[in-house]
Design an enzyme around this catalytic site. Structure first.
Site, PDB file in Angstrom:
ATOM      1  N   CYS A   6       0.815  -1.227   0.000  1.00  0.00           N
ATOM      2  CA  CYS A   6       0.000   0.000   0.000  1.00  0.00           C
ATOM      3  C   CYS A   6       0.844   1.271   0.000  1.00  0.00           C
ATOM      4  CB  CYS A   6      -0.955   0.001   1.193  1.00  0.00           C
ATOM      5  SG  CYS A   6      -2.146  -1.339   1.110  1.00  0.00           S
ATOM      6  N   HIS A  45      -3.263   7.313   1.991  1.00  0.00           N
ATOM      7  CA  HIS A  45      -3.720   5.945   1.736  1.00  0.00           C
ATOM      8  C   HIS A  45      -4.986   5.704   2.562  1.00  0.00           C
ATOM      9  CE1 HIS A  45      -3.989   1.720   1.317  1.00  0.00           C
ATOM     10  NE2 HIS A  45      -3.596   1.447   2.545  1.00  0.00           N
ATOM     11  N   ASN A  79     -10.022  -0.118   0.394  1.00  0.00           N
ATOM     12  CA  ASN A  79      -8.562  -0.001   0.353  1.00  0.00           C
ATOM     13  C   ASN A  79      -8.071  -0.551  -0.995  1.00  0.00           C
ATOM     14  OD1 ASN A  79      -5.807  -0.449   0.563  1.00  0.00           O
ATOM     15  ND2 ASN A  79      -5.896  -1.222   2.655  1.00  0.00           N
TER      16      ASN A  79
HETATM   17  N1  COA Z   1     -18.166  -8.751   9.976  1.00  0.00           N
HETATM   18  C1  COA Z   1     -18.671  -8.992  11.190  1.00  0.00           C
HETATM   19  N2  COA Z   1     -17.904  -9.346  12.244  1.00  0.00           N
HETATM   20  C2  COA Z   1     -16.590  -9.455  12.043  1.00  0.00           C
HETATM   21  C3  COA Z   1     -15.999  -9.209  10.784  1.00  0.00           C
HETATM   22  C4  COA Z   1     -16.841  -8.844   9.716  1.00  0.00           C
HETATM   23  N3  COA Z   1     -16.378  -8.587   8.493  1.00  0.00           N
HETATM   24  N4  COA Z   1     -14.659  -9.374  10.887  1.00  0.00           N
HETATM   25  C5  COA Z   1     -14.423  -9.722  12.164  1.00  0.00           C
HETATM   26  N5  COA Z   1     -15.586  -9.766  12.854  1.00  0.00           N
HETATM   27  C6  COA Z   1     -15.785 -10.102  14.262  1.00  0.00           C
HETATM   28  C7  COA Z   1     -14.632 -10.911  14.833  1.00  0.00           C
HETATM   29  O1  COA Z   1     -14.830 -12.283  14.573  1.00  0.00           O
HETATM   30  C8  COA Z   1     -14.721 -10.569  16.285  1.00  0.00           C
HETATM   31  O2  COA Z   1     -15.743 -11.337  16.885  1.00  0.00           O
HETATM   32  P1  COA Z   1     -15.576 -11.878  18.392  1.00  0.00           P
HETATM   33  O3  COA Z   1     -15.476 -10.653  19.262  1.00  0.00           O
HETATM   34  O4  COA Z   1     -16.833 -12.646  18.596  1.00  0.00           O
HETATM   35  O5  COA Z   1     -14.327 -12.698  18.383  1.00  0.00           O
HETATM   36  C9  COA Z   1     -15.176  -9.113  16.303  1.00  0.00           C
HETATM   37  O6  COA Z   1     -15.803  -8.898  15.020  1.00  0.00           O
HETATM   38  C10 COA Z   1     -14.056  -8.133  16.479  1.00  0.00           C
HETATM   39  O7  COA Z   1     -13.011  -8.472  15.582  1.00  0.00           O
HETATM   40  P2  COA Z   1     -11.707  -7.612  15.458  1.00  0.00           P
HETATM   41  O8  COA Z   1     -10.797  -8.218  14.446  1.00  0.00           O
HETATM   42  O9  COA Z   1     -11.158  -7.371  16.836  1.00  0.00           O
HETATM   43  O10 COA Z   1     -12.333  -6.250  14.917  1.00  0.00           O
HETATM   44  P3  COA Z   1     -11.659  -4.854  14.806  1.00  0.00           P
HETATM   45  O11 COA Z   1     -12.401  -3.871  15.592  1.00  0.00           O
HETATM   46  O12 COA Z   1     -10.167  -4.911  15.002  1.00  0.00           O
HETATM   47  O13 COA Z   1     -11.942  -4.488  13.280  1.00  0.00           O
HETATM   48  C11 COA Z   1     -10.734  -4.409  11.203  1.00  0.00           C
HETATM   49  C12 COA Z   1     -11.384  -5.306  12.249  1.00  0.00           C
HETATM   50  C13 COA Z   1     -10.083  -5.299  10.153  1.00  0.00           C
HETATM   51  C14 COA Z   1     -11.794  -3.540  10.564  1.00  0.00           C
HETATM   52  C15 COA Z   1      -9.673  -3.511  11.900  1.00  0.00           C
HETATM   53  O14 COA Z   1      -8.847  -4.297  12.724  1.00  0.00           O
HETATM   54  C16 COA Z   1      -8.812  -2.772  10.933  1.00  0.00           C
HETATM   55  O15 COA Z   1      -9.273  -1.933  10.189  1.00  0.00           O
HETATM   56  N6  COA Z   1      -7.486  -3.010  10.972  1.00  0.00           N
HETATM   57  C17 COA Z   1      -6.576  -2.380  10.065  1.00  0.00           C
HETATM   58  C18 COA Z   1      -6.623  -3.071   8.747  1.00  0.00           C
HETATM   59  C19 COA Z   1      -5.869  -2.336   7.686  1.00  0.00           C
HETATM   60  O16 COA Z   1      -5.789  -1.143   7.684  1.00  0.00           O
HETATM   61  N7  COA Z   1      -5.318  -3.103   6.745  1.00  0.00           N
HETATM   62  C20 COA Z   1      -4.657  -2.609   5.610  1.00  0.00           C
HETATM   63  C21 COA Z   1      -3.409  -1.898   5.932  1.00  0.00           C
HETATM   64  S1  COA Z   1      -2.718  -1.229   4.495  1.00  0.00           S
END
Ligand code: COA
Length: 341
Positions: free
Chosen positions: A125, A268, A298
């Site tokens: 990215c 980004h 993204n």
């Molecule tokens: N829909 C619904 N629930 C989801 C889900 C989805 N798409 N993805 C994960 N969950 C659930 C998980 O299973 C978890 O459930 P649990 O509490 O029962 O175990 C809960 O939601 C929380 O998951 P978590 O991974 O802790 O969520 P989060 O708040 O960290 O959000 C992202 C997930 C991916 C949105 C977030 O971590 C993020 O944006 N990270 C950065 C990613 C990024 O920028 N990547 C590219 C970099 S260039």
């Protein structure tokens, strides 16, 4: 090592002459995702700000080089530059059509640019931001005069659109965007400060495995994960928030500027909450940090130049402005490219 401009030929500047983009037709909305995995529009919007993204029809030939070529044609047209005037094409991508030929070689062939230099750069990215720094340096060296910089990625082919892959599936989209740069008599225009960083130890948080030996922890191996984006969302989130703010701070310091001096932060688009954290930390008004993640998700290397192109089309990009390109991503990588337009 110096992070500010001045190390190259003091007499050459670099001007951004034009820009363009290419978006696949197919839209993948949150409702489409609800239909194929256990997720909800509400969850996705609240955690990421995304409502839809684009998906290239890879199996029918809509590949990275196709999007990159269309974006460059548009950029050449807005720059009023003929393909024969280019002497270097740089493509930032982590999803080439095939391992070889490079996307840049295909683009050069498709636009009829002749036997010019063509190089792909993979910084995930951060690719476009890295490549803008490389391009500026190559022009200022005096070796190249007219350079295309393209950010192009079709990452959705590495996504598992089932509940098993939902963590990454909601985030990513496909796109390409390009700029055309040319040497300028005014040495004051072009990149004025930059940062490029990496942390290979953090690669375990965001990677695409092709073989069971590609898993940092062998216990994580699962056949369903092969060829699909693997992401530790929380670890990447923490990395992004902290490095994003640090790189803004360092770049401003290098340039002897404050956030108020910057006209546009071209960032980004990974998660609206990450962008919001930087806005709050530096007191950046909304109009100086465009967020378009809701429409495209993204889009990896295409993400920052898509923002730039949207600003240009809205008539918000003007000569004399200072624009800071910023990105972070897999590798891990992060960086900045501060331009005087
Ligand atoms: N829909 C619904 N629930 C989801 C889900 C989805 N798409 N993805 C994960 N969950 C659930 C998980 O299973 C978890 O459930 P649990 O509490 O029962 O175990 C809960 O939601 C929380 O998951 P978590 O991974 O802790 O969520 P989060 O708040 O960290 O959000 C992202 C997930 C991916 C949105 C977030 O971590 C993020 O944006 N990270 C950065 C990613 C990024 O920028 N990547 C590219 C970099 S260039």
């Amino acid at each position: 090592m110096t992070h500010t401009q001045g190390a190259g030929r003091a007499s050459i500047g670099v001007r951004i002459l034009g820009s363009g983009l290419c978006l696949p037709e197919k839209r993948l909305t949150n409702a489409d995702l609800e239909a194929c995995m256990d997720t909800s529009d509400e969850w996705i919007v609240k955690r990421t700000g995304i409502t839809e993204r684009r998906r290239a029809d890879w199996d029918n030939g809509e590949k990275t080089s196709v999007l990159a070529t269309k974006a460059l044609r548009e950029a050449l047209s807005t720059a009023k530059i003929d393909p024969s005037e280019l002497d270097l094409i740089l493509v930032a991508t982590m999803t080439p059509d095939t391992p070889t030929p490079s996307v840049s070689c295909i683009v050069a062939r498709e636009i009829g640019a002749g036997n010019i230099a063509a190089i792909d750069i993979n910084a995930a990215c951060s690719g476009f931001v890295y490549t803008m720094n490389v391009a500026d340096t190559m022009v200022r060296s005096g070796m190249y005069r007219t350079v295309a910089v393209i950010g192009a990625d079709c990452v959705t082919r590495h996504i598992d659109y089932s509940t098993y892959g939902r963590g990454a599936a909601i985030l990513f989209g496909d796109a390409a965007a390009a700029v055309v740069l040319r040497a300028d008599d005014n040495p004051g225009v072009g990149m004025i400060a930059q940062r490029m960083h990496s942390d290979g130890a953090g690669s375990k948080h965001l990677f695409i495995p092709e073989h069971c030996s590609d898993f940092p922890d062998p216990d994580d191996f699962d056949e369903r994960k092969l060829d699909k984006v693997q992401m530790n969302g929380q670890a990447v989130f923490k990395f992004a928030v902290s490095k994003f703010q640090q790189v803004i701070n360092d770049t401003l310091e290098d340039a002897g500027l404050t956030a108020d001096d910057i006209d546009h932060f071209v960032c980004h688009q990974a998660n609206s909450r990450i962008l919001e954290s930087a806005r709050e930390r530096f007191g950046i008004p909304e109009e100086k940090l465009l967020v378009n993640i809701h429409k495209f998700g993204n889009t990896v290397s295409a993400s920052a130049p898509l923002v730039f192109e949207e600003l240009r089309r809205a008539g918000k990009v003007e000569a004399g402005q200072k624009v800071m390109f910023l990105a972070f991503g897999a590798g891990l990588t992060w960086g900045s490219s501060l331009w005087q337009l």
